[in-house]
Design a protein around this motif. Structure first.
Motif: not given
Length: 290
Positions: A201-209, A216-222, A268-277
């Motif tokens: 709604h704010a027209g922002q790009q997602q910084s993580y997702g 993109t689908f991490g929450i469903f994997v979790l 092991a799904v790519p992108g599921l586990i964020p790096a510390q940075d």
């Protein structure tokens, strides 16, 4: 107890093939999480590596118990298998819980908590403390080991009952933490959807997702991981006083061994586990203190 007891037969350990297959299946994931842990240095990868290592050792011992009479009648080998296998669940459950908390730091959880009743808010804030969860899991492991030892070395019915009670207490603690994981994952899913809706709604790009499937689908994997771990622990809770059913390999392999393995594969799904940075500074500091 007599050393001539065949512990493998007494506790339903029959399939050599099944144990060997799971030993082999875990080795690639052990290598993967070691590599990822070195490259990205996150607490989740460390826990996953430890879990996979424990499972490789546990299933190797199980294959020895199923295939060797000398191992099957060795009380020490059986106790080692039971202790190592039961310790392992700590790793995958703590990995899932830590990952949910890390991903909560990337979304607007406070907005969700605002709509919760006061007592529920307090519960959420308490159960977001890693130290508390870790203590609960350590207690569950310690009680479970004591129960296994009492049952195996039992010299009377009273000893067996005491050991069974301790193992039951361990299972129920694990079940309670798993239920908390499911609740946290559900709350995260709601918060994630609200955060994405605000950004759209704010027209922002997602910084993580965006990008990798896990982002993109991490929450469903979790949610899938949480459901699998809950199914595993529900099986143990339902059969805690029914040893014949709990050790029946027709039930044990699909409801215990397989559910854990699918969960570990989903990590092991790519992108599921964020790096510390990729985490907020406050979350990084919490990881160092956890």
């Amino acid at each position: 107890m007599s050393s001539t007891i065949n512990y493998a037969k007494a506790y339903g350990i029959d399939s050599i093939a099944g144990a060997i297959i799971f030993t082999i299946l875990y080795i690639p994931f052990l290598a993967l999480y070691v590599f990822q842990g070195i490259r990205r240095r996150t607490r989740v990868y460390f826990s996953l590596t430890l879990f996979c290592l424990i499972r490789v050792v546990a299933f190797a011992l199980r294959s020895a118990l199923a295939g060797s009479t000398a191992a099957a009648t060795d009380e020490n080998v059986f106790i080692a298998y039971e202790v190592i296998y039961n310790i392992g669940f700590f790793g995958v459950l703590y990995s899932a819980y830590t990952l949910v908390l890390e991903r909560e730091s990337l979304v607007d959880m406070d907005t969700i908590l605002m709509y919760c009743p006061g007592p529920l808010q307090l519960i959420f804030r308490i159960t977001r403390r890693r130290s508390l969860v870790r203590i609960m899991l350590i207690v569950a492991v310690a009680i479970g080991i004591a129960g296994i030892t009492d049952i195996t070395n039992a010299k009377s019915e009273a000893d067996v009952n005491e050991g069974t009670s301790l193992r039951s207490a361990s299972v129920y603690i694990f079940l309670a933490v798993t239920c908390l994981l499911v609740v946290q994952a559900l709350a995260l899913s709601v918060a994630t959807m609200r955060t994405l809706d605000k950004e759209i709604h704010a027209g922002q790009q997602q910084s993580y997702g965006r990008g990798a499937p896990g982002e993109t689908f991490g929450i469903f994997v979790l949610l899938a991981i949480s459901a699998l771990l809950l199914a595993r622990e529900a099986f143990y809770a339902a059969t805690t006083h029914k040893t014949a059913q709990q050790t029946n390999e027709h039930l044990w392999y699909p409801l215990s061994a397989l559910t854990e393995f699918i969960a570990i594969a989903l990590f092991a799904v790519p992108g599921l586990i964020p790096a510390q940075d990729e985490l907020p500074q406050e979350e990084r500091e919490m990881n160092l203190l956890a």
